[in-house]
Design a protein around this motif. Sequence first.
Motif: not given
Length: 418
Positions: A147-149, A173-174, A294-300
């Motif tokens: 998950a790339l911020a 994650v942006d 962030i939720a997309i990055g962690l949960g997808w």
Amino acid sequence: MTDSPAPLADPHLVHDPLAGDGAKDVVILGSTGSIGTQAIDLVLRNPDRFRVTALSAHGGRVALLAEQAYRLRVRTVAVAREDVVPALREALRARYGTGEPLPEILAGPDAATQAAASDCHTVLNGITGSIGLAPTLAALEAGRTLALANKESLIVGGPLVKALAKPGQIIPVDSEHAALFQAVAAGTRADVRRLVVTASGGPFRGRTREQLAAVTVEDALAHPTWAMGPVITINSATLVNKGLEVIEAHLLYDIPFDRIEVVVHPQSYVHSMVEFTDGSTLAQATPPDMRGPIAIGLGWPERVPDAAPAFDWSTASTWEFFPLDNEAFPAVNLARRVGQLAGTAPAVFNAANEECVEAFRAGTLSYLGIMETVTRVVDEHGTPSTGTSLTVADVLEAETWARTRARELAAQAAEARA
């Protein structure tokens, strides 16, 4: 377009290194920063979905890091500053008490990289700056979902990251790239005509170049819609952040630069848009809140219920869109140029900017001097010769040169102003 390489960020593909029931094991890099603290808030509200196994931080907020470790009951705490280890151990002992074992402590410049390679499902890279490159590469090489911020790691090490990443392994994650990621999911890659990246315009939207000559650090830190760290906030004021996002979009989705546009949207409700070949445009919209991306990055591929606030559609609102003033804000066009040059040019651009932002914050470089200096460093660097054979050593050498040259030019500018 269908013959080009598969995109790094493909919402149709799900990389699942440790499929199974129960909560996902997550490592959070940059846990005491803006992204990290919001990610932890999301995790604590969703203990059935996520379990944090390791945290990493630079070391400037030891008490907060110890509190995070205790609340999450992590196995490992990584800190870049070795000198803060005694204070960290003391803070952990005060929080855990004498009857409970402390988490493992990793310390030193490679600590975050070690944490990124540890046993987990997903690594959230929320580190700011190009120091996030090594942890990004370590997470990918270890087979973790990333998950790339930390956009800088992709920008400075594009070919390196692309060589390691498997299809679906990177989830951006942006807010802008999480928006593109979701909108692209509505069609196929061959159907995409344009990517439209939105920009709030920052605190200086509507000002001419002449009007920007006297702005202060305090002015630049007064972002109208987002609460972020100081470096990212100043990058948003210069629109360097948007230039980096254009390069990031090109690398993530393999879309040519001439089909990636930037449009100013002051309300920051629409985070980006995808225009398809049939003329349809899909926009992803939420109130400004990073917990959604962030939720997309962690949960997808799953969505996390109530991750962030939704709109109240019964309340009237106005959404505006304006063209970007490239004369007042030249960063986006310069980013396109370095993105097309590729090789070490993006690393030079990013490193020079980081040094110039620090000089601006220190009061030794003017606001306009940031982009003037970055442009000069990029011009002096010239056309890179590494091409697709880029190595980590190439990136580090180019960054070292760019930082040194940017500091020299900033010092010269300060002497001229004195």
